[in-house]
Motif scaffolding. Sequence first.
Motif, PDB file in Angstrom:
ATOM      1  N   VAL A 121       0.865  -1.179   0.000  1.00 32.75           N
ATOM      2  CA  VAL A 121       0.000   0.000   0.000  1.00 32.75           C
ATOM      3  C   VAL A 121       0.899   1.225   0.000  1.00 32.75           C
ATOM      4  N   ASN A 126       0.495   5.014   5.308  1.00 27.70           N
ATOM      5  CA  ASN A 126       0.947   3.644   5.547  1.00 27.70           C
ATOM      6  C   ASN A 126       2.463   3.578   5.652  1.00 27.70           C
ATOM      7  N   VAL A 180      -2.947  -2.005   8.197  1.00 33.70           N
ATOM      8  CA  VAL A 180      -4.032  -1.784   7.237  1.00 33.70           C
ATOM      9  C   VAL A 180      -5.332  -2.392   7.746  1.00 33.70           C
ATOM     10  N   GLY A 184      -7.091   0.700   7.606  1.00 37.53           N
ATOM     11  CA  GLY A 184      -7.075   0.863   6.155  1.00 37.53           C
ATOM     12  C   GLY A 184      -8.457   0.850   5.525  1.00 37.53           C
ATOM     13  N   GLU A 188      -7.407  -1.058   0.285  1.00 34.01           N
ATOM     14  CA  GLU A 188      -6.082  -1.322   0.848  1.00 34.01           C
ATOM     15  C   GLU A 188      -6.043  -2.693   1.511  1.00 34.01           C
ATOM     16  N   ARG A 191      -5.544  -5.346  -0.996  1.00 38.71           N
ATOM     17  CA  ARG A 191      -4.179  -5.382  -1.530  1.00 38.71           C
ATOM     18  C   ARG A 191      -3.207  -6.133  -0.627  1.00 38.71           C
TER      19      ARG A 191
END
Length: 211
Positions: A121, A126, A180, A184, A188, A191
């Motif tokens: 990310v 992050n 995350v 997040g 995100e 991912r």
Amino acid sequence: MTAGPTTPAHPAGPTNPPLTRKARRRNRIIAVIGLTSVWVLLWGTFTWANLISGLVLSVVLLAVFPLPPVTFAGRIRPVPLARFWVRFLRDLVVASVQIARLAVRFGHPPLSAIIAVPLRVNTDLNLTLTAEALSLVPGSLIIEADRATGTLYVHVIGIRDRAEVERFRQGVLDLEARIVAAIGSPDELRRVTQPDPAGPPEPAHPEGAPR
């Protein structure tokens, strides 16, 4: 020993859109909370004096040195956030014991490595949170953060072979996933939970570095 890819494993995300006044206010509050938390962690004890001084220092820092706009598109999830803190405190204790053992061990001095870890990310928030969490754990220190590629370069002590390099890199990615999961956005979160269809990147060795 230097290990890790020198090119990003994932393309950089799109440029953040302009922030609204409400979003800027919310991000300032989040920044104050984050800076205050780091201040209290650096002191190592929670007291009202540390909390109040951290709040005052955070407000002054943001007023004198305003941060670039950072988009917070996620939401706070209490259960994953609690899991993150429990695991973070555990890592602090384990890493402290490991560093103490290295300090009193006789024989050859411990080896170290600079390991490149491309995050999945690629956002300022992050990158900052992952770097802060890593730096607070004894034995690891961020020496560079490549904002364009979302790559952290971490100096790690006590690395003996390639297997430990890969184990540490996976540990950083697991840390990113916990952050995350706690704050997040759904995109995100996908991912960091879905495997990369391209597969793991092939490590690249800078010229002159040991292999």
